[in-house]
Design an enzyme around this catalytic site. Structure first.
Site, mmCIF file in Angstrom:
data_model
loop_
_atom_site.group_PDB
_atom_site.id
_atom_site.type_symbol
_atom_site.label_atom_id
_atom_site.label_comp_id
_atom_site.label_asym_id
_atom_site.label_seq_id
_atom_site.Cartn_x
_atom_site.Cartn_y
_atom_site.Cartn_z
ATOM 1 N N GLY A 10 52.898 21.427 84.012
ATOM 2 C CA GLY A 10 52.514 21.126 85.527
ATOM 3 C C GLY A 10 52.366 22.475 86.333
ATOM 4 N N ARG A 11 51.460 22.518 87.179
ATOM 5 C CA ARG A 11 51.217 23.714 88.277
ATOM 6 C C ARG A 11 50.967 23.024 89.488
ATOM 7 N NH1 ARG A 11 47.470 25.866 83.842
ATOM 8 N NH2 ARG A 11 48.522 27.679 83.109
ATOM 9 N N GLY A 12 51.637 23.813 90.468
ATOM 10 C CA GLY A 12 51.617 23.690 91.840
ATOM 11 C C GLY A 12 50.885 24.884 92.519
ATOM 12 N N SER A 13 50.706 24.876 93.786
ATOM 13 C CA SER A 13 50.153 25.981 94.293
ATOM 14 C C SER A 13 50.776 27.510 94.019
ATOM 15 C CB SER A 13 50.028 25.685 95.781
ATOM 16 O OG SER A 13 51.043 25.515 96.637
ATOM 17 N N ALA A 15 53.759 27.629 91.826
ATOM 18 C CA ALA A 15 54.614 27.476 90.790
ATOM 19 C C ALA A 15 54.101 26.720 89.477
ATOM 20 C CB ALA A 15 55.940 26.779 91.112
ATOM 21 N N THR A 16 54.509 27.371 88.217
ATOM 22 C CA THR A 16 54.194 26.662 86.939
ATOM 23 C C THR A 16 55.456 26.065 86.244
ATOM 24 O OG1 THR A 16 52.382 27.914 86.509
ATOM 25 C CG2 THR A 16 53.202 27.164 84.804
ATOM 26 N N VAL A 17 55.317 24.816 85.677
ATOM 27 C CA VAL A 17 56.527 24.340 85.272
ATOM 28 C C VAL A 17 56.165 24.386 83.452
ATOM 29 C CG1 VAL A 17 58.235 22.364 84.934
ATOM 30 C CG2 VAL A 17 56.951 23.046 87.142
ATOM 31 N N ASP A 131 64.526 16.125 101.259
ATOM 32 C CA ASP A 131 63.373 15.377 100.612
ATOM 33 C C ASP A 131 63.654 14.529 99.565
ATOM 34 O OD1 ASP A 131 60.583 15.008 100.572
ATOM 35 O OD2 ASP A 131 60.611 16.757 99.135
#
EC number: 2.7.11.25
Length: 339
Positions: A10-13, A15-17, A131
């Site tokens: 997965g990728r966020g703005s 970070a990459t997992v 959160d």
């Protein structure tokens, strides 16, 4: 620790997992990585997670700075947070795989374990998670709930001015107003998470709640509460009433809630045989789509704003368009600042 990075999950703005394997132990890990110059919040998360040790909090395995290929930017200095692998995904995943909701017996079990995790971080560490929601609680190897994603977490003592962060649908009234966010806000979010587990939906539904602005205003300024599912027992409804008090000081603590009749002497055997797709864990793309950049506002004029303007800030005013539909596992958490 020597480890090898596996498939990108997965990728966020920022970070990459990835999945990873530890050479020494053979343990499967979850690795969350960001370019070093954009890793401030990942480093903050690592600092908090490294101080915690509870069966109800996802385990910290280390952090490293390496030089390696990152996205399409060529080789970059990378900061990586290594964590425990949770094989059954999030509570949101569990609900999806069980027809869209979780039965009350397991809701009791998971809720008790979430509260055990919160009791630990609140009382022993002075940390608020900020959160709590189904997609931020993982299910471990033995079926136990584990609190994860401490990207919004903060120390509550001494009280320091901090941005209000989190997911709008799970925000307590005081957080929705941009005033403060502490242990009591986590308790409100527990109530919302119970509703989410029971119904398989966000705690705010209907035509009047199609965007974050509406919910934030109605929670923060009109004092409205999420609708309680009619299928719940009276004990469950009473439990939620203790979580969803409008005044933060009136909410029960995690320790008090652990002694509520809804939870006492009701925990079933640990769940086994959960259906899962490989890999399904802390590294699931659903879980990691919530990795974002912080949106910051100048704090100097926050308290001078009219309440309508403050709600505007809370709804990502300025450069992010609020979608007309909610995505609880997507890019839906916000940041505001105050004096």
């Amino acid at each position: 620790m020597n480890w090898t990075r596996g498939k990108t999950l997965g990728r966020g703005s920022t970070a990459t997992v990835s999945a990873a394997t530890c050479h020494e132990s053979g343990e499967t890990l979850a690795v969350k990585s960001a370019e070093f110059h954009r890793s401030e919040f990942l480093q903050r998360e690592a600092k908090i997670l490294s101080s915690l040790n509870s069966p109800y909090v996802i385990g910290y395995r280390g952090c490293e700075i390496t030089r390696e290929p990152f996205h399409n930017n060529g080789e970059a200095t990378t900061y990586s947070l290594l964590m425990e692998y949770a094989p059954y995904g999030t509570l949101t995943d569990v609900a999806t795989k069980n027809g869209g909701f979780i039965d009350e017996a397991r809701v009791v079990k998971y809720t008790r374990q979430i509260l055990l995790g919160l009791e630990y971080i609140h009382n022993s560490k002075g940390i608020a998670h900020c959160d709590i929601k189904g997609s931020n609680v993982l299910v471990g190897e033995n079926g136990e709930a584990k609190i994860a994603d401490f990207g919004c977490a903060k120390w509550v003592e001494p009280e320091i001015t901090e941005p209000v962060r989190g997911t709008p649908a799970f925000m307590a009234p005081e957080a929705a107003r941009g005033e403060r966010q502490g242990k009591e806000s986590d308790i409100w979010a527990v109530g919302c998470t119970v509703i989410e587990m029971v119904t398989g939906s966000q705690p705010w539904i209907g035509a009047d709640f199609t965007d974050p602005v509406s919910v934030l205003y109605r929670v923060g300024y009109l004092g409205e509460l999420p609708e309680l599912p009619c299928s719940l027992t009276e004990q469950a409804k009473d439990f939620l009433g203790k979580c969803l008090k409008k005044e933060a000081t009136e909410r029960w603590t995690a320790s008090q809630l652990l002694n509520h009749p809804f939870l006492v002497n009701k925990e079933p055997e640990l769940v086994t045989g959960l259906v899962t797709n490989s890999p399904t864990s802390v590294t699931d793309q659903m879980f990691w789509r919530s990795v974002e950049e912080e949106v910051s506002e100048d704090r100097s004029s926050w308290w001078e704003c009219h309440e309508d303007e403050r709600i505007g800030v809370l709804s990502w005013i300025g450069h992010v368009v609020v979608e007309s539909t909610w995505d609880l596992d997507g890019e839906d958490w916000i940041t505001v600042r105050r004096n």
